[in-house]
Design a protein around this motif. Structure first.
Motif, short mmCIF file in Angstrom:
data_model
loop_
_atom_site.label_atom_id
_atom_site.label_comp_id
_atom_site.label_asym_id
_atom_site.label_seq_id
_atom_site.Cartn_x
_atom_site.Cartn_y
_atom_site.Cartn_z
N LEU A 3 0.83 -1.21 0.00
CA LEU A 3 0.00 0.00 0.00
C LEU A 3 0.86 1.26 0.00
N CYS A 4 1.98 1.21 0.71
CA CYS A 4 2.88 2.37 0.77
C CYS A 4 3.48 2.69 -0.60
N GLU A 5 3.61 1.69 -1.44
CA GLU A 5 4.22 1.87 -2.75
C GLU A 5 3.20 2.10 -3.87
N ARG A 6 1.96 1.87 -3.58
CA ARG A 6 0.90 1.89 -4.58
C ARG A 6 0.43 3.31 -4.90
N GLU A 7 -0.07 3.46 -6.11
CA GLU A 7 -0.73 4.71 -6.50
C GLU A 7 -2.12 4.74 -5.84
N PHE A 8 -2.59 5.93 -5.55
CA PHE A 8 -3.93 6.07 -4.99
C PHE A 8 -4.96 6.08 -6.11
N PRO A 9 -6.16 5.54 -5.85
CA PRO A 9 -7.20 5.56 -6.88
C PRO A 9 -7.62 6.99 -7.23
N ALA A 10 -8.06 7.17 -8.45
CA ALA A 10 -8.52 8.49 -8.90
C ALA A 10 -9.91 8.81 -8.36
N GLU A 11 -10.70 7.78 -8.06
CA GLU A 11 -12.08 7.95 -7.59
C GLU A 11 -12.27 7.18 -6.28
N HIS A 12 -13.23 7.62 -5.47
CA HIS A 12 -13.60 6.90 -4.25
C HIS A 12 -14.31 5.61 -4.63
N GLY A 13 -13.99 4.52 -3.91
CA GLY A 13 -14.69 3.26 -4.16
C GLY A 13 -13.96 2.07 -3.58
N ARG A 14 -14.43 0.89 -3.94
CA ARG A 14 -13.83 -0.37 -3.47
C ARG A 14 -12.54 -0.63 -4.22
N THR A 15 -11.60 -1.28 -3.52
CA THR A 15 -10.36 -1.74 -4.12
C THR A 15 -10.25 -3.24 -3.88
N ASP A 16 -9.16 -3.83 -4.31
CA ASP A 16 -8.97 -5.26 -4.10
C ASP A 16 -8.73 -5.61 -2.63
N VAL A 17 -8.42 -4.62 -1.78
CA VAL A 17 -8.14 -4.89 -0.36
C VAL A 17 -9.06 -4.13 0.59
N GLY A 18 -9.93 -3.30 0.09
CA GLY A 18 -10.82 -2.51 0.94
C GLY A 18 -11.44 -1.37 0.19
N THR A 19 -11.05 -0.13 0.56
CA THR A 19 -11.57 1.06 -0.10
C THR A 19 -10.42 2.03 -0.37
N GLY A 20 -10.69 2.99 -1.20
CA GLY A 20 -9.67 4.00 -1.49
C GLY A 20 -10.27 5.15 -2.24
N GLY A 21 -9.44 6.13 -2.46
CA GLY A 21 -9.84 7.30 -3.20
C GLY A 21 -8.63 8.20 -3.39
N PRO A 22 -8.85 9.37 -3.93
CA PRO A 22 -7.72 10.28 -4.13
C PRO A 22 -6.98 10.54 -2.82
N GLY A 23 -5.73 10.12 -2.76
CA GLY A 23 -4.91 10.38 -1.60
C GLY A 23 -4.94 9.37 -0.48
N TYR A 24 -5.69 8.27 -0.62
CA TYR A 24 -5.73 7.29 0.47
C TYR A 24 -6.12 5.89 0.00
N LEU A 25 -5.69 4.92 0.79
CA LEU A 25 -6.09 3.52 0.66
C LEU A 25 -6.38 2.98 2.06
N ILE A 26 -7.44 2.21 2.19
CA ILE A 26 -7.78 1.57 3.46
C ILE A 26 -7.91 0.07 3.19
N ALA A 27 -7.07 -0.71 3.88
CA ALA A 27 -7.11 -2.17 3.72
C ALA A 27 -7.84 -2.78 4.91
N GLU A 28 -8.72 -3.71 4.60
CA GLU A 28 -9.43 -4.48 5.63
C GLU A 28 -8.59 -5.72 5.92
N LEU A 29 -7.78 -5.65 6.97
CA LEU A 29 -6.85 -6.73 7.27
C LEU A 29 -7.53 -7.95 7.86
N GLN A 30 -8.59 -7.72 8.60
CA GLN A 30 -9.26 -8.80 9.33
C GLN A 30 -10.68 -8.35 9.65
N THR A 31 -11.64 -9.26 9.54
CA THR A 31 -13.04 -8.95 9.83
C THR A 31 -13.65 -10.05 10.67
#
Length: 146
Positions: free
Chosen positions: A13-41
């Protein structure tokens, strides 16, 4: 929780580009300037008497702390950052930058590190409501905390 897998995911995640739009990603959610990974549920607590919920909360906080110890080896001790003020200001109509505004609705506090140049890394335990699952979240953002 597999700490090695969580650390590897945070590194990606530290090396990844941030998504251009808010929404779901392969690991959680993201958007311009951020990524949130759901490590455990966890499971939900609709049928629980409260004991299972308390046990799950303690386990998720312990998992956050164990993972945080490993991150501290790299970036030093975490700052514990309360999102209560952000939540209150949001309730009064003030708009908070993402990801902080959304996180404030379901994560009481974050363990926060200044990581790579221009990026923050945070760990938090999320729960939207007493009957809903807990989640251990990793956040990577370029947006400074409010």
């Amino acid at each position: 929780m597999d700490i090695a897998n969580c650390l590897a995911l945070i590194e990606r995640l530290c090396e990844r580009e941030f998504p251009a739009e808010h929404g779901r990603t392969d690991v959680g959610t993201g958007g311009p300037g951020y990524l949130i990974a759901e490590l455990q549920t966890s499971g939900d607590f609709h049928e629980a008497d409260g004991t299972e919920r308390e046990t799950a909360q303690a386990q998720y906080e312990a998992d956050r702390d164990a993972l945080g110890e490993r991150l501290a080896e790299r970036w030093g001790p975490a700052d514990v950052f309360s999102l209560a003020g952000v939540f209150l200001r949001s309730a009064e109509g003030e708009e908070a930058a993402e990801p902080w505004g959304t996180l404030a609705a379901h994560v009481p506090d974050l363990h926060l590190w200044r990581a790579e140049p221009g990026r923050w890394v945070a760990l938090g335990v999320s729960q939207w409501d007493g009957e809903l699952p807990f989640q251990l979240l990793a956040v990577v953002t370029e947006t400074d905390p409010p």
